[in-house]
Scaffold this motif. Structure first.
Motif, mmCIF file in Angstrom:
data_model
loop_
_atom_site.group_PDB
_atom_site.id
_atom_site.type_symbol
_atom_site.label_atom_id
_atom_site.label_comp_id
_atom_site.label_asym_id
_atom_site.label_seq_id
_atom_site.Cartn_x
_atom_site.Cartn_y
_atom_site.Cartn_z
ATOM 1 N N ILE A 125 0.792 -1.122 0.182
ATOM 2 C CA ILE A 125 -0.167 0.129 0.128
ATOM 3 C C ILE A 125 0.881 1.195 0.004
ATOM 4 N N MET A 126 0.919 1.878 -1.025
ATOM 5 C CA MET A 126 1.730 3.142 -1.355
ATOM 6 C C MET A 126 1.110 4.191 -0.968
ATOM 7 N N ALA A 127 1.098 4.600 0.362
ATOM 8 C CA ALA A 127 0.466 5.861 0.779
ATOM 9 C C ALA A 127 1.378 7.069 1.006
ATOM 10 N N ALA A 128 2.853 6.898 0.529
ATOM 11 C CA ALA A 128 3.825 7.897 0.527
ATOM 12 C C ALA A 128 3.524 8.835 -0.558
ATOM 13 N N ALA A 129 3.756 9.986 -0.283
ATOM 14 C CA ALA A 129 3.961 11.149 -1.081
ATOM 15 C C ALA A 129 5.535 11.162 -1.683
ATOM 16 N N VAL A 130 5.637 10.438 -2.706
ATOM 17 C CA VAL A 130 6.823 10.333 -3.177
ATOM 18 C C VAL A 130 7.256 11.755 -4.165
ATOM 19 N N SER A 131 8.354 12.245 -3.900
ATOM 20 C CA SER A 131 8.599 13.336 -4.751
ATOM 21 C C SER A 131 8.868 12.954 -6.340
ATOM 22 N N ASP A 132 8.465 13.709 -7.280
ATOM 23 C CA ASP A 132 8.534 13.559 -8.557
ATOM 24 C C ASP A 132 10.057 13.771 -8.945
ATOM 25 N N PHE A 133 10.540 14.786 -8.350
ATOM 26 C CA PHE A 133 11.651 15.321 -8.793
ATOM 27 C C PHE A 133 12.973 15.329 -7.719
ATOM 28 N N ASN A 158 12.574 11.704 -10.553
ATOM 29 C CA ASN A 158 12.774 10.532 -9.767
ATOM 30 C C ASN A 158 12.342 9.210 -10.596
ATOM 31 N N PRO A 159 12.650 7.935 -10.237
ATOM 32 C CA PRO A 159 11.983 7.114 -10.967
ATOM 33 C C PRO A 159 10.643 6.845 -10.382
ATOM 34 N N ASP A 160 9.691 6.126 -11.030
ATOM 35 C CA ASP A 160 8.402 5.973 -10.474
ATOM 36 C C ASP A 160 8.394 4.389 -9.852
ATOM 37 N N ILE A 161 8.195 4.523 -8.655
ATOM 38 C CA ILE A 161 8.525 3.467 -7.785
ATOM 39 C C ILE A 161 7.360 2.226 -8.277
ATOM 40 N N LEU A 162 6.147 2.657 -8.040
ATOM 41 C CA LEU A 162 5.292 1.491 -8.626
ATOM 42 C C LEU A 162 5.382 0.947 -10.028
ATOM 43 N N LYS A 163 5.860 1.930 -10.932
ATOM 44 C CA LYS A 163 5.852 1.434 -12.223
ATOM 45 C C LYS A 163 7.129 0.416 -12.455
ATOM 46 N N ILE A 214 -1.842 -1.259 -3.959
ATOM 47 C CA ILE A 214 -2.884 -0.351 -3.772
ATOM 48 C C ILE A 214 -2.053 1.160 -3.827
ATOM 49 N N GLY A 215 -2.437 1.958 -4.582
ATOM 50 C CA GLY A 215 -1.740 3.451 -4.787
ATOM 51 C C GLY A 215 -2.510 4.537 -4.411
ATOM 52 N N PHE A 216 -2.079 5.753 -4.152
ATOM 53 C CA PHE A 216 -2.949 6.959 -3.680
ATOM 54 C C PHE A 216 -2.859 7.796 -4.822
ATOM 55 N N ALA A 217 -3.628 8.680 -5.135
ATOM 56 C CA ALA A 217 -3.488 9.717 -5.911
ATOM 57 C C ALA A 217 -4.151 10.984 -5.299
ATOM 58 N N LYS A 276 -6.121 7.075 -14.997
ATOM 59 C CA LYS A 276 -4.804 7.069 -15.658
ATOM 60 C C LYS A 276 -3.675 6.354 -14.879
ATOM 61 N N LYS A 277 -3.515 6.950 -13.759
ATOM 62 C CA LYS A 277 -2.466 6.268 -12.485
ATOM 63 C C LYS A 277 -2.695 4.893 -12.388
ATOM 64 N N LEU A 278 -4.013 4.391 -12.123
ATOM 65 C CA LEU A 278 -4.285 3.101 -11.864
ATOM 66 C C LEU A 278 -3.728 2.162 -13.000
ATOM 67 N N LYS A 298 -1.545 3.060 -15.459
ATOM 68 C CA LYS A 298 0.013 3.087 -15.793
ATOM 69 C C LYS A 298 0.888 2.542 -14.722
ATOM 70 N N LYS A 299 0.424 2.320 -13.523
ATOM 71 C CA LYS A 299 1.183 2.035 -12.410
ATOM 72 C C LYS A 299 1.074 0.506 -12.157
ATOM 73 N N ASN A 300 -0.063 -0.139 -12.829
ATOM 74 C CA ASN A 300 -0.226 -1.596 -12.886
ATOM 75 C C ASN A 300 -0.708 -1.745 -11.353
HETATM 76 O O1 C5P Z 1 2.702 11.364 -7.389
HETATM 77 P P1 C5P Z 1 1.668 10.303 -8.022
HETATM 78 O O2 C5P Z 1 0.425 11.108 -8.072
HETATM 79 O O3 C5P Z 1 2.002 9.912 -9.401
HETATM 80 O O4 C5P Z 1 1.437 9.266 -6.956
HETATM 81 C C1 C5P Z 1 0.454 8.210 -7.138
HETATM 82 C C2 C5P Z 1 1.001 6.949 -6.344
HETATM 83 O O5 C5P Z 1 2.173 6.650 -7.025
HETATM 84 C C3 C5P Z 1 1.155 6.886 -4.990
HETATM 85 O O6 C5P Z 1 0.737 5.901 -4.433
HETATM 86 C C4 C5P Z 1 2.725 7.093 -4.896
HETATM 87 O O7 C5P Z 1 3.070 6.599 -3.524
HETATM 88 C C5 C5P Z 1 3.320 6.297 -5.929
HETATM 89 N N1 C5P Z 1 4.485 6.925 -6.639
HETATM 90 C C6 C5P Z 1 5.480 6.175 -6.604
HETATM 91 N N2 C5P Z 1 6.843 6.530 -7.303
HETATM 92 C C7 C5P Z 1 6.765 8.149 -7.486
HETATM 93 C C8 C5P Z 1 5.621 8.920 -7.235
HETATM 94 C C9 C5P Z 1 4.727 8.284 -6.822
HETATM 95 O O8 C5P Z 1 5.283 4.760 -6.611
HETATM 96 N N3 C5P Z 1 8.085 8.683 -8.090
#
Ligand code: C5P
Length: 388
Positions: free
Chosen positions: A268-276, A300-305, A316-319, A331-333, A335-337
Motif C-alpha cells: 500500500i503506497m500511501a507515501a507522497a513520493v517526490s517526483d523530482f 525520480n523513478p516511479d517506484i510503483l511502475k 494499492i496506490g494513492f492519488a 490513468k495512474k491506476l 500506468k502503475k499496474n
Molecule cells: O505522485 P503520483 O500522483 O504519481 O503518486 C501516485 C502513487 O504513486 C502513490 O501511491 C505514490 O506513492 C506512488 N509514487 C511512486 N513513485 C513516484 C511517485 C509516486 O511509486 N516516483
C-alpha cells in the motif's frame, strides 16, 4: 456494545500511570470496574480511581455491604478483559500458583479467559529466576504478558521494569478487542513524504503528515496482519508495535521496497513520493554569496511502475488530485499496474493533508467506490477490507 474491562491494580509506584490509563479507557467508552489490592490503596486512594473512572472500586473480599451476589465470581463473569496494571512480581507469582487470598487474586482464579499483565517492577526483581519462571508459566497458560519498557526506575536505576506508557497499554487493549481477520497476511505500507536534499541543511519535499499511511498500518496490525512500514518524513508518532524503516529520498524508498516487496501479499503506497530530485546536490552548505538563483531538477523513478508485481500480490496506490480527479486517478491506476487507487481531492482544506479526516474514492478497473467523509482510521479499515 461497549466492552467491560476489569482492572486489577497492585501496589507499585507506576500506579500513577494507571490513573491515566483509566482516563483514556473511559474516553474510549469502555465500561470499567476496578479492584485494588491493599498495597495499591497505600499508594493511591480508591477515590482517585473512582473519580477518574466514574466506576466502582472494590478492595475487600469481606465487607458490610450486601453479599447477595458472590462478588469475585460476578466480577470475573462480567469482564470481557481482565487487565492487571501495574502487575507486580507478587501478583504474578500468586496468580500463577493459584493463590486466592484477596479479592483480586480470587477473581483472577475465577476468570476463565487470558489475563493481561502489564509488568512493572525493579530490574533485579524482574530478572530474578522466580519471576522469570512465573512469567513463562503464565504465558504457557495463555495469559498475556505486556513486557515492561527499559528506562529510569523509581529506585534511581536504569533498566527493564518500567511500566509501559499509558497510550501503549491502551493500544494493547484496543488490539485485544479487534477482530483478527487479516491474520496470515503480510502487508507493506509506505507513509509520509520523501525528502530530496539540496545541501546538508536544505531540502525539497511534498506535503504529507504520514497520518493516512500510519492509520492503515495501525489498523492492519490491529486486525492481525504482519505489517512493515517504510516511511519518509512524518509529523506524527510511529504506530505502536510495528517495524518502521525510516528512509529519506525516493531512491532510498525504492531500494527498501525492492529489497523486500516479494515477501509481502500486499503493498500500500500511501507515501507522497517526490517526483523530482535535485541535480548536483551539494555536500557542503550553499552560501548566500554563492548566488544560487535556481535549482536544476531531474525526475525520480516511479517506484510503483518499476516493480514486478507477482500474480497473487495486491498493489494499492494513492492519488492526490486537484482537478480532473477520476480521469487522472484512472490513468495512474493503469500506468502503475495497480489493483486499486485511492483518490483524494486535496483542494479541500478540511480533509486530506494533516487532517484527521479524509474523503476518498476507491477506484479499480471495473468500479468506483465513493466513500463518505470519515476519520482516516475508518477509511483505513475500508481500504484494508479490499485485501481480506
Ligand atoms: O505522485 P503520483 O500522483 O504519481 O503518486 C501516485 C502513487 O504513486 C502513490 O501511491 C505514490 O506513492 C506512488 N509514487 C511512486 N513513485 C513516484 C511517485 C509516486 O511509486 N516516483
Amino acid at each position: 456494545m461497549n466492552k467491560n474491562i476489569l482492572l486489577g491494580v497492585t501496589g507499585g509506584i507506576a500506579i500513577y500511570k494507571v490513573v491515566d490509563v483509566v482516563s483514556r479507557l473511559k474516553k474510549l467508552d469502555y465500561n470499567i470496574k476496578i479492584i485494588m489490592t491493599d498495597s495499591a490503596c497505600e499508594f493511591v486512594s480508591p477515590m482517585t480511581f473512582e473519580t477518574i473512572g466514574k466506576c466502582d472500586v472494590k478492595n475487600k473480599m469481606f465487607h458490610k455491604n450486601s453479599h447477595k451476589i458472590v462478588e469475585h465470581i460476578d466480577l470475573a463473569n462480567w469482564a470481557d478483559l481482565f487487565l492487571v496494571a501495574p502487575a507486580s512480581a507478587n501478583i504474578m507469582a500468586k496468580i500463577n500458583h493459584g493463590i486466592a487470598d484477596d479479592l483480586l487474586t480470587s477473581t483472577a482464579l475465577a476468570y476463565t479467559k487470558p489475563i493481561m499483565f502489564c509488568v512493572s517492577m525493579n530490574t533485579n526483581m524482574l530478572n530474578n529466576p522466580s519471576t522469570q519462571k512465573n512469567i513463562e508459566e503464565l504465558k504457557e497458560k495463555n495469559h498475556l504478558i505486556i513486557d515492561s519498557n527499559s528506562g529510569m526506575l523509581a529506585c534511581d536505576t536504569k533498566g527493564d521494569g518500567r511500566l509501559k506508557e499509558p497510550w501503549e497499554i491502551v493500544e494493547e487493549v484496543e488490539n485485544y478487542f479487534c477482530k483478527k481477520d487479516l491474520k496470515g497476511k503480510k502487508v507493506l505500507i509506505t507513509a509520509g513524504a520523501t525528502v530530496e536534499r539540496i545541501d546538508p541543511v536544505r531540502y525539497i519535499t511534498n506535503d504529507s503528515s504520514g497520518k493516512m499511511g500510519y492509520s492503515i498500518a495501525k489498523k492492519a496490525f490491529m486486525r492481525g496482519a504482519d505489517v512493515t512500514i517504510i516511511s519518509g518524513k512524518t509529523s506524527v508518532d510511529s504506530p505502536y508495535g510495528i517495524e518502521n524503516i525510516k528512509v529519506q529520498s525516493a531512491i532510498d524508498m525504492k531500494e527498501q521496497i525492492e529489497s523486500c516487496v516479494d515477501d509481502y501479499d500486499c503493498l500500500i503506497m500511501a507515501a507522497a513520493v517526490s517526483d523530482f530530485k535535485v541535480k548536483n546536490r551539494k555536500d557542503l552548505k550553499i552560501k548566500k554569496q554563492d548566488g544560487i538563483h535556481s535549482l536544476e531538477l531531474e525526475e525520480n523513478p516511479d517506484i510503483l511502475k518499476s516493480l514486478n508485481k507477482k500474480e497473487n500480490q495486491i498493489f494499492i496506490g494513492f492519488a492526490a488530485e486537484t482537478n480532473n480527479l477520476i480521469k487522472n486517478a484512472e490513468k495512474k491506476l493503469n500506468k502503475k499496474n495497480l489493483d486499486y487507487i485511492v483518490l483524494n481531492d486535496v483542494s479541500k482544506k478540511d480533509i486530506g493533508f494533516n487532517s484527521e479526516y479524509n474523503k476518498v474514492s476507491i477506484i479499480s478497473k471495473n468500479q468506483i467506490l465513493e466513500l463518505d467523509k470519515d476519520t482516516k482510521l475508518n477509511i483505513a479499515d475500508k481500504i484494508l477490507d479490499l485485501i481480506k
